[in-house]
Design an enzyme around this catalytic site. Structure first.
Site, short mmCIF file in Angstrom:
data_model
loop_
_atom_site.label_atom_id
_atom_site.label_comp_id
_atom_site.label_asym_id
_atom_site.label_seq_id
_atom_site.Cartn_x
_atom_site.Cartn_y
_atom_site.Cartn_z
N HIS A 198 0.83 -1.21 0.00
CA HIS A 198 0.00 0.00 0.00
C HIS A 198 0.87 1.26 0.00
O HIS A 198 0.42 2.33 0.41
CB HIS A 198 -0.96 0.02 1.19
N SER A 322 17.88 15.32 -20.23
CA SER A 322 16.95 16.44 -20.30
C SER A 322 17.57 17.52 -21.18
O SER A 322 18.78 17.74 -21.16
CB SER A 322 16.68 17.00 -18.90
#
Length: 489
Positions: A198, A322
């Site tokens: 979770h 990038s």
């Protein structure tokens, strides 16, 4: 006003005063490009997926159609039907050369003829007849396409091309990903790691065991894929051998058809409409989609581990992460894989949903649908290539894993409360609710090593159990994770 009266910006003045239409409505000059690929699979990604083109392209399909037509002529003459006799080995070799040497000349010939016939399979029939004439075999020309509906030829041709593409190209690529993943799992079988059930800190595992789960899942689906039956029908216009019986009532046509289909390495389907029912294709594409779903899960997990610093990406010389941030190495292999697996999964789903149905004895929806088989496998193959390469460009940061474990000692709460329960059952403890005791200590808060040790020292349990708990750390609380990995992988 401060600074004097406002002045209109010169650019704004020009724009406001201009009579030029907005850019969105202006007609721009159009350069006539040479013919360009519309699909990226035939453009920037063509080198990766090109092996599929040998089978799942239009040319690959037509080559298989020629193969089926030629082999049917050979089968008919081998059975000495209609007064024929078996062809010589030399004639058989010359006939088989029609598909073994199938190339640009045949591709062009078929394109020209189909422009007239408006029927792709009929164009193939004419090609075979033309080549028979060139070979001096006009006496058996009428055996070309004998008793066949187009779907007899297509059924076997698609089965051949898909089988060869899957077993020769796609499955080896899938196995390559699994083997690279297996190597990583075994290498890191002992690398203790905090679990994140979770998304929250949970009972530790090892990185190897978590990667091994994907290997185990994929191996099971690969086994199903390898057991795929590739079916073909060869029973005439509506699956009844009616024309065959009209021409030769005493011939055991189903037996001849079965032997012919099986001689091609396919499974014979004796009960069909005009088309083979495509159920084997539905099964195959559902399994391919299933494999893709598991791989998508893998890609998203590896991406997350990279973002958490668990895996470092190995820089590739000359690569740019990038356009503006020089420090970045983006996990593009896994992102590309995710996107292509989603496209492939959508196409596999569409193929399975469409091909399972044919109106009455035949409709044409399957024809257009099957032409996209190569597109589905192409996107899947591209994803497999990215995953294989991506898995080879990451390095496990064991120090990060250990540091993460060291600030999450509260995960030992499970071990402590379970040991206390065992001690209560054994009569060595009077604690009434071990779970509640640990919940109060650990839920929603950090607990350090010293605090947990002090807590264990004060527990009403036996000395041996207490020693075991005091020796436990998050990094050693991994159960059988390493053994599971090494045993089952």
């Amino acid at each position: 006003m401060i600074g004097g009266p406002a002045r209109r910006h010169p650019v704004a003045s020009v724009v406001r005063g201009s009579a030029r239409p907005p850019v969105s409505t202006r007609r721009l000059p159009v350069t006539a490009f040479p013919i360009q690929p519309l699909s990226p699979l035939d453009g920037r990604y063509q080198p990766v997926v090109s092996p599929l083109g040998d089978y799942l392209s239009e040319a690959g399909l037509n080559r298989a159609r020629v193969e089926v037509e030629v082999e049917w002529i050979i089968a008919l003459t081998d059975n000495s039907l209609f007064g024929t006799s078996a062809l010589s080995e030399d004639d058989k070799a010359r006939l088989r050369a029609l598909y073994l040497t199938f190339g640009q000349a045949e591709i062009d010939w078929l394109a020209e003829r189909e422009a007239v016939t408006r029927h792709d399979v009929k164009a193939v029939e004419y090609l075979v007849r033309d080549r028979l004439s060139q070979l001096g075999l006009d006496d058996i020309a009428e055996l070309t396409h004998f008793g066949c509906t187009s779907e007899d030829i297509n059924s076997l041709s698609y089965a051949l091309t898909v089988k060869r593409a899957v077993t020769g190209v796609w499955l080896p690529a899938l196995r390559a990903v699994v083997e690279r993943l297996r190597a990583l799992a075994l290498e890191h079988a002992d690398a203790a790691m905090l679990s994140r059930t979770h998304g929250q800190p949970a009972t530790p595992t090892t990185m190897g065991k978590e990667l091994g789960v994907f290997v185990w899942r994929l191996e099971r689906v690969i086994g199903q894929l390898e057991s795929t039956e590739y079916l073909g029908k060869f029973s005439g216009a509506t699956g009844t051998w009616s024309a065959h019986l009209a021409a030769a009532p005493v011939v055991a046509w189903p037996n001849i058809a079965r032997a012919f289909v099986e001689s091609l390495g396919l499974t014979f389907n004796p009960v069909t409409t005009q088309i083979e029912s495509h159920d084997w294709q539905v099964e195959l594409y559902d399994r391919a989609r299933h494999a893709g779903g598991i791989l998508h899960n893998l890609a998203s997990d590896i991406w997350t581990y990279i973002s958490m610093g668990y895996f470092a990406q190995i820089p590739v010389a000359g690569a740019t992460g990038s356009s503006t941030m020089p420090h970045k190495i983006n996990p593009i292999r896994f992102e590309n894989a995710e996107a292509n697996l989603e496209i492939a999964g959508g196409l596999f789903t569409t193929l399975a949903q469409t091909l399972v149905t044919s109106r009455l004895q035949r409709d044409l929806t399957d024809s257009t649908t099957q032409r996209n088989i190569g597109v589905a496998f192409g996107h899947s193959l591209l994803a497999l290539d990215n995953l294989r390469r991506g898995l080879g460009e990451i390095s496990l940061s064991r120090d990060v894993l250990l540091a993460d474990l060291d600030v999450n000692w509260e995960v030992l709460g499970e071990a402590i409360q379970t040991v206390v329960r065992a001690e209560v059952v054994a009569g060595r403890s009077q604690i009434t609710d071990p779970y509640a005791l640990l919940k109060e200590l650990t839920r929603g808060r950090r607990v350090g090593a010293a605090e947990l040790a002090e807590f264990v020292q004060g527990l009403d349990i036996g000395d041996e159990a207490k020693e075991r708990l005091l020796a436990l750390t998050p990094a050693t609380y991994t159960g059988l994770a390493e053994r599971l990995t090494r045993t089952y992988l």
